[in-house]
Design a protein around this motif. Structure first.
Motif, PDB file in Angstrom:
ATOM      1  N   VAL A 192       2.499  -4.803  -9.453  1.00  0.00           N
ATOM      2  CA  VAL A 192       2.060  -4.179  -8.070  1.00  0.00           C
ATOM      3  C   VAL A 192       1.856  -2.742  -8.168  1.00  0.00           C
TER       4      VAL A 192
ATOM      5  N   ASP B 288      -0.046  -0.277 -10.275  1.00  0.00           N
ATOM      6  CA  ASP B 288      -1.742  -0.816 -10.584  1.00  0.00           C
ATOM      7  C   ASP B 288      -2.183   0.158  -9.065  1.00  0.00           C
TER       8      ASP B 288
ATOM      9  N   THR C  28      -4.626   0.413  -7.353  1.00  0.00           N
ATOM     10  CA  THR C  28      -5.757  -0.231  -5.823  1.00  0.00           C
ATOM     11  C   THR C  28      -4.912   1.243  -4.630  1.00  0.00           C
ATOM     12  N   ASP C  29      -6.151   0.844  -3.923  1.00  0.00           N
ATOM     13  CA  ASP C  29      -5.373   1.533  -2.588  1.00  0.00           C
ATOM     14  C   ASP C  29      -3.907   0.887  -1.795  1.00  0.00           C
ATOM     15  N   PRO C  30      -3.249   1.342  -2.113  1.00  0.00           N
ATOM     16  CA  PRO C  30      -1.957   0.536  -1.563  1.00  0.00           C
ATOM     17  C   PRO C  30      -1.845   0.360  -0.183  1.00  0.00           C
ATOM     18  N   ASP C  31      -3.322   0.388   1.152  1.00  0.00           N
ATOM     19  CA  ASP C  31      -2.807   0.935   2.117  1.00  0.00           C
ATOM     20  C   ASP C  31      -3.368  -1.255   2.444  1.00  0.00           C
TER      21      ASP C  31
ATOM     22  N   TRP D 181      -2.868  -3.757   1.168  1.00  0.00           N
ATOM     23  CA  TRP D 181      -1.250  -5.507   1.093  1.00  0.00           C
ATOM     24  C   TRP D 181      -1.399  -5.836   2.367  1.00  0.00           C
TER      25      TRP D 181
ATOM     26  N   HIS E  99      -4.236  -8.362  -1.733  1.00  0.00           N
ATOM     27  CA  HIS E  99      -4.722  -7.740  -1.696  1.00  0.00           C
ATOM     28  C   HIS E  99      -5.982  -7.801  -1.548  1.00  0.00           C
TER      29      HIS E  99
ATOM     30  N   SER F 251       4.460   5.193  -1.872  1.00  0.00           N
ATOM     31  CA  SER F 251       4.517   3.220  -2.329  1.00  0.00           C
ATOM     32  C   SER F 251       3.154   2.954  -2.288  1.00  0.00           C
ATOM     33  N   PRO F 252       2.919   2.402  -3.522  1.00  0.00           N
ATOM     34  CA  PRO F 252       2.302   1.171  -4.481  1.00  0.00           C
ATOM     35  C   PRO F 252       1.183   0.402  -3.839  1.00  0.00           C
ATOM     36  N   ALA F 253       2.378  -0.076  -2.858  1.00  0.00           N
ATOM     37  CA  ALA F 253       1.062  -1.202  -1.538  1.00  0.00           C
ATOM     38  C   ALA F 253       2.399  -1.775  -0.574  1.00  0.00           C
TER      39      ALA F 253
END
Length: 183
Positions: free
Chosen positions: A13, A16, A18-21, A23, A42, A134-136
């Motif tokens: 995760v 990744d 992907t847009d972090p916000d 999740w 997500h 933060s990634p997620a």
């Protein structure tokens, strides 16, 4: 479905892009056992289920798996929305000293801006998560001494994964001898 160490799932995760916000998470005590259950998902990445327990105050152990490839219309109502009171985040350590200093500078500036102007808690949280890369992160429904209804519904929806992960976690607990009290 592949059962993996919970750290490996969080590392995936974290790496990744992907847009972090985007999740969302729901968590609480395990049904009839030591530890906690956590589902986080997500829309474009999927839904993960982690089962963890604290072997001691410094050593968290657990297992997990990706239980769905995407969060669809059936799963979406079981995860909290932006109005939820709780928040969660996945955080990676800085790569090196320079990166740590850069993050600290961004965090300091973010907090200064929020201290000088009216702000709401959600906006502060999002800005801090972005400052520390933060990634997620996102809303979370969590009960410290119980289980949110959504957690039970997710466990029932993914009954096969629930049984498999419970068995794996119970084996870890037994191997670590943390399921016995002291005399």
């Amino acid at each position: 479905m592949r059962v993996r160490d919970w750290d490996d799932i969080l590392a995936d995760v974290a790496s990744d892009s992907t847009d972090p916000d985007g999740w969302r998470a729901v968590a609480g005590s395990r049904r009839g056992g030591l530890g906690e259950d956590l589902y986080f998902g997500h829309p474009s990445v999927g839904l993960y289920h982690l089962k963890t327990y604290a072997k001691n105050p410094r050593d968290l152990r657990g297992v997990g798996a990706r239980v769905a490839r995407k969060v669809d219309n059936e799963l979406d109502p079981l995860l909290p929305d932006a109005e939820s009171d709780g928040r969660f985040a996945v955080q990676s350590a800085p790569e090196d000293e320079d990166h740590a200093e850069e993050m600290a500078t961004r965090l300091t500036e973010t907090l200064k801006v929020h201290a000088e102007a009216p702000t709401d808690p959600d906006h502060l949280f999002e800005d801090v998560m972005e400052a520390v890369e933060s990634p997620a992160f996102g809303p979370m429904e969590y009960e410290f001494d119980g289980r949110p209804d959504e957690l039970d519904e997710l466990s029932d929806t993914f009954e096969e994964a629930e049984e498999l992960l419970t068995g794996e976690l119970d084996d870890l607990i037994e191997d670590d001898d943390v399921d016995r009290g002291f005399h």
